[in-house]
Structure formats: C-alpha cells, structure tokens
Enzyme design. Structure first.
Site, PDB file in Angstrom:
ATOM      1  N   PRO A 193       3.621  -2.348   3.900  1.00 52.58           N
ATOM      2  CA  PRO A 193       2.326  -1.878   4.441  1.00 52.58           C
ATOM      3  C   PRO A 193       1.283  -1.789   3.324  1.00 52.58           C
ATOM      4  O   PRO A 193       1.554  -1.249   2.260  1.00 52.58           O
ATOM      5  CB  PRO A 193       2.656  -0.486   4.986  1.00 52.58           C
ATOM      6  CG  PRO A 193       4.144  -0.455   5.147  1.00 52.58           C
ATOM      7  CD  PRO A 193       4.692  -1.376   4.101  1.00 52.58           C
ATOM      8  N   GLU A 194       0.128  -2.365   3.558  1.00 51.70           N
ATOM      9  CA  GLU A 194      -0.972  -2.287   2.588  1.00 51.70           C
ATOM     10  C   GLU A 194      -2.001  -1.275   3.087  1.00 51.70           C
ATOM     11  O   GLU A 194      -1.850  -0.687   4.154  1.00 51.70           O
ATOM     12  CB  GLU A 194      -1.580  -3.674   2.387  1.00 51.70           C
ATOM     13  CG  GLU A 194      -0.587  -4.626   1.714  1.00 51.70           C
ATOM     14  CD  GLU A 194      -1.241  -5.528   0.669  1.00 51.70           C
ATOM     15  OE1 GLU A 194      -2.230  -5.120   0.048  1.00 51.70           O
ATOM     16  OE2 GLU A 194      -0.749  -6.650   0.486  1.00 51.70           O
TER      17      GLU A 194
END
Ligand SMILES: [Zn+2]
Length: 281
Positions: free
Chosen positions: A2-3
């Site tokens: 996840p960014e």
C-alpha cells in the site's frame, strides 16, 4: 505494498465510522502484530483517524494512540452489520468472511462493529503509543509531498549537495514523505528526468516540474481511491486502481506516453525502476 494514496483512502473511509466508537476488546492473535499494553486502550474512545506519511494514527481520548503501519501486506477492514470498508493489500480477505487465517488483531468496537487487522507476511504492526511518542516519530518525518509547505524552493534546497540518485532522494522520508516506488517512477517519467541523475544536478525548473508531477500522481492515486473494497466487489478484478493508469510503472516493453519510446526496467538502490531512455534525461 500500500502506498500513500491507499493509506489516505483507508483513513478517509474509517474516519466517519470509527470516530466516537469505544474500544470494547482487543484480541491479539499474533503477538508480533500488536505491541503495547491492552489496558491502555480497552475502554478508550476514538477521537480521530489521521495519516502521516504511511502511518495511520487512531487517536484515543486518554492520551494514547494506536499507530498502524501496513508495510507489505497489511489490511484494515471495518465490519459492522450494515457496512464493510477498509483497504490495504488487495486479497480475498477484503470480501471473505473474517476473521481469516491472516487476521492478526481484532478490535471490537461499540455498536457491534469490528476492526480487523490482517497481514499475510506479518511485517505490519499496531503499536500502542502515547501522544508524545507519536509526536516524536512524526517529527522525524519530512512534510508530506502533497503538503502546501513542500514548495519547489523547499525541495531544491533539500537536494543541494546530495549526489545520490534523484529517485532515491525524492523517496527519502526525511526530505519529504509519501512518495513510494510506483509514484516516484511515474513522476520522474512525466517530468522527463532520468531516475539515476545525481539529485544535486537538477536545475530549479526541473525540480519545480518534478515536484508538480509528484503531487499530481499522488492526487490522481487518491482520486482513484487507491485500491478499494468497492472496486474489488463491484468492478471486475482491480480495475479503477491507479495501477491501471500508471505512466511507466509495470509497463516494461510498452510505449512511453511522452515520446513513444520503449519503457525499460533497471535496478536502482535495490528497487525495480521503470523509465523511458528516449525522453528521460
Ligand atoms: Zn519517453
């Protein structure tokens, strides 16, 4: 992994649901995934949900917090009798019955809701921290890329005297927070700057363009909702995610949108890096 946009999406979705909820019970299924005293959080009420870099902070009404980092494969999923939201690493756990074999922590909230922390590879964590401890961690971080305080002048100053590759410099959390590998590759391509160039070699106009593109790709990612349960459930596969509209990331061998050149992949600082040799100088 996840960014920033995925983490921001989770925070925006959880905020209206968990604020005002009281923590009734915490079930720790994997010791490594939850660090700190349960006594400090059970019975406390959630005051706010916020993001700093890729940290998720659930602030409680007793000067304690649950600080969450999803790392590679973490997910936070809120389930009540009427609602199911959350996000993080996309797997079948988004829609399957919970708890699953990847559920590490279950936080039971008032109104019969539950917040599940799932994590396949167990690099992520939830830590109980005082307000002072959270502030100490946040003070080490540079401002968020999308903050108004990150101006071309600010970034230009930070890059002076640094001979590391520009891609590594813009991903350095002490320079600015929140630009992960996917978005760094794309911002550099859109700004037509070679990722391996020494940070200090960029001119002021190049820095301004790179920063503008960095903010734009992150905002596009947030607009597309990162990877969300709704996309998973209502649209085929993961369509609608930023991953489907990347400029160069994951597009090795395909055509560059700037110049029609062929996108190649190199290793830079140990990370897979996509670029177009045709237009990124
Ligand atoms: Zn190109």
């Amino acid at each position: 992994m996840p960014e920033l946009p995925e983490v921001e999406t989770i925070v925006r979705r959880l905020q209206p649901l968990v604020v005002g909820s009281t923590i009734e019970q915490v079930e720790v299924r994997k010791e490594k995934s939850f660090q700190g005293s349960l006594d400090a959080v059970v019975g406390a009420t959630m005051l706010s949900v916020e993001r700093r870099a890729k940290f998720i902070r659930l602030q409680l009404d007793n000067n304690y917090n649950l600080l969450v980092h999803l790392k590679m494969t973490g997910q936070l999923i809120y389930v009540s009798s009427t609602t199911r939201v959350g996000g993080g690493h996309p797997t079948a756990d988004w829609v399957d019955e919970l708890p699953s074999k990847h559920t590490r922590v279950i936080i039971s909230l008032s109104k019969s809701a539950q917040l599940f922390f799932n994590d396949q590879r167990i690099f992520g964590w939830i830590k109980v921290m005082s307000d002072d401890e959270v502030r100490f961690i946040f003070d080490q971080l540079g401002p968020d890329v999308i903050d108004a305080s990150v101006t071309p002048d600010y970034l230009y100053e930070k890059l002076q005297g640094r001979s590391i590759a520009i891609k590594q410099a813009i991903m350095d959390n002490s320079v600015m927070s929140g630009l992960g590998n996917i978005y760094a590759c794309d911002a550099l391509n859109r700004a037509k700057i070679h990722p391996a160039r020494p940070a200090k070699s960029l001119s002021k106009p190049e820095v301004a363009e790179l920063l503008s593109q960095s903010k734009q790709v992150l905002e596009l990612g947030i607009k597309l909702g990162g990877a969300t349960i709704e996309h998973f459930m209502h649209i085929d596969g993961f369509s609608g995610r930023y991953q489907d509209v990347t400029a160069v990331y994951g597009r090795e061998g395909e055509a560059c949108y700037n110049c029609g050149g062929t996108i190649s992949k190199i290793k830079l600082g140990g990370r897979g890096t996509y670029l177009c040799e045709g237009c990124q100088e």
